[in-house]
Write an enzyme that holds these catalytic residues in place. Structure first.
Site, PDB file in Angstrom:
ATOM      1  CG  ASP A  53      -0.601   0.232   2.924  1.00 16.47           C
ATOM      2  OD1 ASP A  53       0.666  -0.175   2.791  1.00 16.47           O
ATOM      3  OD2 ASP A  53      -1.206  -0.444   3.286  1.00 16.47           O
ATOM      4  CG  ASP A  92       0.638  -4.320   2.110  1.00 14.90           C
ATOM      5  OD1 ASP A  92       0.301  -4.847   2.783  1.00 14.90           O
ATOM      6  OD2 ASP A  92       1.477  -3.124   1.418  1.00 14.90           O
ATOM      7  CD  GLU A 191       7.741  -0.521   8.024  1.00 17.58           C
ATOM      8  OE1 GLU A 191       7.736   0.872   7.151  1.00 17.58           O
ATOM      9  OE2 GLU A 191       7.158  -1.298   7.232  1.00 17.58           O
TER      10      GLU A 191
END
Length: 273
Positions: A53, A92, A191
């Site tokens: 995304d 995503d 992440e």
């Protein structure tokens, strides 16, 4: 052979990701959002392609990933799927497509899979979305989890700083990772978390971890393709390594084209019918 470092031309599957972790073979991933780029990335030998995304930032110019819709993600994913022969293609699920509950999550997941043709979906969040993750898995759809900095929650975090530096958040991330692994997710994106924590998670769960800003001990790595190719400007986090400067190459080439058109040099006689 699809890539100069690849000897196995078989289609990469979610099972192959797990087998790669078991063999100690690192997993390479990049994002892609269009047919042309995805074809190049696939032919270079990448193991997995994510239709992130992050298209919201890279392709549209939005400040966050939040505006992306299911329709937009399907459009980008279909474009990528049409180009890819070998890589595992993961899409995503955008903000709002599963946070509203199990029914909406399963409905949107099925729609994305049917209309895009991708191989798997990625979802941000831990135990808070575990029921929805399980229901999507029960529907026969592979899920890649995503913990740490989760951009769909950026307004909650208040920024893009490293996550899970404090012990309490680190323990929750580890607990979430184990729960998602046990639920049946085939991989986990980590992440912007401390490298030591990512190493611990990688060691303690059975599914592969894919890091972005999470150190070298993850089972694989992912970057945004426009960032690593030097097409984006003004974005230079510590974890980003630029493998090319396509921004300059493209600007110079287009500038030369403009000059040739203005001067009348293009098209010349051999370029005319």
């Amino acid at each position: 052979m699809p890539g100069y470092l690849v000897s196995d031309e078989r289609k990469v599957t979610t099972r192959r990701f797990i087998e790669m972790k078991q063999k100690g073979e690192k997993i390479s991933m990049l994002t892609s959002y269009d047919f042309t780029t995805a074809g190049i990335v696939d032919r270079a030998g990448i193991d997995g392609i994510l239709i992130g995304d992050s298209a919201s930032n890279v392709m549209v110019g939005n400040a966050t990933t939040l505006p992306m819709t299911v329709d937009q993600m399907i459009y980008h994913a279909r474009s990528v799927v049409n180009a890819v022969k070998r890589a595992l293609v993961v899409c995503d699920m955008p903000f709002g497509s599963y946070q509203t509950g199990v029914h909406d999550g399963v409905t949107n997941a099925i729609r994305i899979m049917k209309e895009s043709g991708c191989d798997a979906l990625k979802m941000e969040g831990g135990v808070e979305i575990l029921d929805t993750v399980k229901a999507i898995l029960d529907a026969g759809i592979p899920v890649m989890a995503h913990l740490g900095l989760t951009p769909q929650s950026i307004n909650k975090f208040g920024g893009y700083a490293v996550r899970a530096k404090e012990e309490r958040e680190a323990q929750k991330l580890l607990s979430d990772a184990k729960a998602l692994s046990e639920a049946g997710c085939f991989a986990l994106t980590l992440e912007k978390v401390p490298a030591a924590l990512a190493e611990q998670v990688t060691r303690e769960i059975s599914i592969p971890t894919i890091g972005i800003g999470a150190g070298n001990h993850c089972d694989g790595q992912i970057l945004v393709v426009a960032d690593m190719l030097g097409m984006t400007q003004g974005f230079s986090p510590r974890f980003l390594r630029r493998y090319a400067d396509l921004g300059t190459v493209m600007t110079d080439a287009i500038g030369q084209y403009v000059s040739d058109v203005k001067s009348g040099d293009f098209p010349n006689e051999s370029e005319s019918y």
